[in-house]
Scaffold this active site. Structure first.
Site, mmCIF file in Angstrom:
data_model
loop_
_atom_site.group_PDB
_atom_site.id
_atom_site.type_symbol
_atom_site.label_atom_id
_atom_site.label_comp_id
_atom_site.label_asym_id
_atom_site.label_seq_id
_atom_site.Cartn_x
_atom_site.Cartn_y
_atom_site.Cartn_z
ATOM 1 N N HIS A 6 0.837 -1.205 0.000
ATOM 2 C CA HIS A 6 0.000 0.000 0.000
ATOM 3 C C HIS A 6 0.876 1.260 0.000
ATOM 4 C CE1 HIS A 6 -3.497 2.512 1.388
ATOM 5 N NE2 HIS A 6 -2.514 3.196 1.956
ATOM 6 N N GLU A 7 1.828 1.311 0.914
ATOM 7 C CA GLU A 7 2.684 2.497 1.009
ATOM 8 C C GLU A 7 3.618 2.610 -0.196
ATOM 9 O OE1 GLU A 7 1.964 4.783 3.089
ATOM 10 O OE2 GLU A 7 0.547 3.531 4.195
ATOM 11 N N HIS A 10 1.902 4.204 -3.169
ATOM 12 C CA HIS A 10 1.879 5.677 -3.109
ATOM 13 C C HIS A 10 3.160 6.252 -3.708
ATOM 14 C CE1 HIS A 10 -1.678 6.275 -0.669
ATOM 15 N NE2 HIS A 10 -1.207 5.591 0.351
ATOM 16 N N ASP A 17 -5.049 6.898 -1.663
ATOM 17 C CA ASP A 17 -5.956 6.123 -0.815
ATOM 18 C C ASP A 17 -7.356 6.089 -1.419
ATOM 19 O OD1 ASP A 17 -4.043 5.566 1.179
ATOM 20 O OD2 ASP A 17 -4.403 7.508 2.130
#
Length: 165
Positions: A6-7, A10, A17
């Site tokens: 997820h990170e 980014h 998000d």
């Protein structure tokens, strides 16, 4: 691992998000109250705690949306594997939202910043890795487990160095 993905998404691919803490609920085109998420296939309940008791959410009389105390609680069992950019803590979540299950109505940063495109679309069509990702082939077996080495211990600074060799 999913939090890391997820990170990383980014930072590497410029995706956002799929939740919105400031606007956790919205009215869909059919005037149904929806939790801000991608995909709508993630099922759950809207609940709030008042004086230690859990109950169905109340509605704000002005907006008609659930009050700020209300939260969306996903069901333990889900029939979808998306989306890592929404709630990677759900056990079935192993993939990014794609066009087939993308919720373009949700008022989240992914839709606002990426022209309502699904996360997977942005990664595979608009990111710096788009050319390399087009030729990806599935692994023949599971990848080896990662190894971590502590090089130098200090009490306050943590540095994670990734080597993809």
């Amino acid at each position: 691992g999913r939090v890391f993905v997820h990170e990383w998404a980014h930072l590497r691919w410029g995706v956002y998000d799929e939740y919105n803490e400031k606007e956790p609920f919205y009215f869909s085109a059919t005037q149904e109250v929806q939790a801000t998420r991608c995909t709508r296939e993630i099922t759950g309940q809207l609940l709030e705690r008042i004086n230690g008791n859990t109950q169905s959410c109340r509605s704000n009389v002005q907006s008609g949306l659930p009050t700020k105390e209300c939260q969306f609680f996903p069901d333990r069992e889900q029939k979808t594997n998306a989306s890592i950019m929404y709630m990677q803590s759900i056990n079935s979540v192993t993939a990014f939202c794609h066009e087939g299950d993308h919720n373009a109505e949700a008022p989240n940063m992914q839709n606002q910043k990426c022209d309502n495109k699904a996360t997977r679309t942005v990664i595979f069509q608009d990111s710096v890795d788009r050319d390399a990702l087009q030729t990806l082939t599935p692994l023949q077996s599971s990848p080896p487990p990662p190894t971590f080495s502590v090089i130098q211990r200090q009490s306050q600074v943590v540095c994670l160095i990734l080597d993809v060799s």
